[in-house]
Motif scaffolding. Structure first.
Motif, mmCIF file in Angstrom:
data_model
loop_
_atom_site.group_PDB
_atom_site.id
_atom_site.type_symbol
_atom_site.label_atom_id
_atom_site.label_comp_id
_atom_site.label_asym_id
_atom_site.label_seq_id
_atom_site.Cartn_x
_atom_site.Cartn_y
_atom_site.Cartn_z
ATOM 1 N N SER A 83 8.180 -5.197 2.660
ATOM 2 C CA SER A 83 7.009 -5.479 3.215
ATOM 3 C C SER A 83 6.753 -6.671 2.647
ATOM 4 C CB SER A 83 6.094 -4.143 2.854
ATOM 5 O OG SER A 83 6.059 -4.004 1.334
ATOM 6 N N ARG A 107 8.573 2.620 -0.323
ATOM 7 C CA ARG A 107 7.283 2.201 -1.029
ATOM 8 C C ARG A 107 6.457 1.830 0.284
ATOM 9 N NH1 ARG A 107 6.115 -1.647 -6.232
ATOM 10 N NH2 ARG A 107 4.235 -1.798 -5.667
ATOM 11 N N LEU A 108 5.044 2.538 0.245
ATOM 12 C CA LEU A 108 4.259 1.998 1.189
ATOM 13 C C LEU A 108 2.943 1.112 0.609
ATOM 14 C CD1 LEU A 108 3.860 5.161 3.135
ATOM 15 C CD2 LEU A 108 5.428 3.317 3.921
ATOM 16 N N PHE A 122 -3.143 3.303 5.706
ATOM 17 C CA PHE A 122 -1.801 3.151 6.264
ATOM 18 C C PHE A 122 -1.641 3.526 7.669
ATOM 19 C CE2 PHE A 122 -1.685 4.243 1.973
ATOM 20 C CZ PHE A 122 -0.853 3.396 1.431
ATOM 21 N N LEU A 124 1.318 4.101 10.359
ATOM 22 C CA LEU A 124 2.799 3.954 10.680
ATOM 23 C C LEU A 124 3.210 4.176 12.200
ATOM 24 C CD1 LEU A 124 2.497 6.115 7.539
ATOM 25 C CD2 LEU A 124 4.598 4.560 7.744
ATOM 26 N N MET A 140 4.948 -0.342 9.729
ATOM 27 C CA MET A 140 3.931 0.205 8.791
ATOM 28 C C MET A 140 2.995 -1.124 8.724
ATOM 29 S SD MET A 140 2.647 -0.327 5.488
ATOM 30 C CE MET A 140 3.952 -0.821 4.414
ATOM 31 N N ASN A 142 -0.671 -1.742 6.245
ATOM 32 C CA ASN A 142 -1.359 -1.364 5.127
ATOM 33 C C ASN A 142 -2.474 -2.022 4.711
ATOM 34 O OD1 ASN A 142 -0.722 -1.373 1.386
ATOM 35 N ND2 ASN A 142 -2.116 -0.165 2.442
#
Length: 191
Positions: A83, A107-108, A122, A124, A140, A142
């Motif tokens: 990310s 890991r978001l 978030f 997705l 994703m 965020n």
């Protein structure tokens, strides 16, 4: 819904058709959130929203689940993710990134979103998680803010397991096993 019938002589009931079908929604408070039996061959594409997220001490992670209604979390070290986070603070703007190769999770999230007035969310997109021809992947977005930063992260991930694995659900958790709160909704998308 109520509609005028085909002969325009009266009313009749018809079925509502939508390309977005809400499969599950709710509120979470605790350590782990398991969403089981949400992925089926009824929909080729899924949208998952997790919002009003407050994490007390660390970041939010996600893992895939198998096994339908009695799901099992896939904890093998076969998760790959990346990310890129773009943010602004009082000193200026910058970017940073997160990545993993051979990890036991995706890991978001940004870390330490403890201010209830400034939760993160978030979105997705998951294509064909039930497919035995392709591997589990996601895209994703965020959005995060706290007392120091405001920003957005864009990311993607894949589980590098055999493509014959059938994924039926998701597991969300806070790194370190702490409790977290949030709301969620999962939609199946017809194409």
């Amino acid at each position: 819904f109520l509609k005028v019938n085909s002969g325009a002589t009266g009313y009749e009931y018809g079925a509502v058709s939508s390309d977005y079908v809400k499969l599950v929604s709710g509120t979470h408070s605790g350590t782990e959130l398991n969403l089981d039996n949400i992925f089926t061959t009824d929909y080729p594409l899924y949208k998952v929203f997790v919002y009003d997220v407050i994490t007390s001490s660390s970041w939010l992670g996600m893992r895939a689940r198998t096994g339908g209604a009695s799901g099992n979390t896939v904890g093998a070290s076969e998760y790959r993710f990346v990310s890129k986070m773009f943010y602004r603070n009082s000193s200026g703007q910058a970017d940073t990134g997160e990545s993993g190769w051979g990890d036991a999770y995706f890991r978001l999230a940004w870390t330490n979103q403890g201010n209830t007035q400034k939760p993160q969310y978030f979105e997705l997109t998951i294509p064909e998680p039930w497919s035995t021809a392709t591997k589990f992947t996601y895209g994703m977005s965020n959005v995060f803010n706290n007392d120091t930063y405001i920003g957005q992260a864009l990311g993607a991930g894949q589980i590098d397991r055999t493509a014959t694995e059938v994924y039926t659900g998701l597991n969300f958790y806070q790194n370190g096993g702490s409790s977290w709160t949030g709301k969620y909704a999962v939609y199946g998308i017809k194409i």
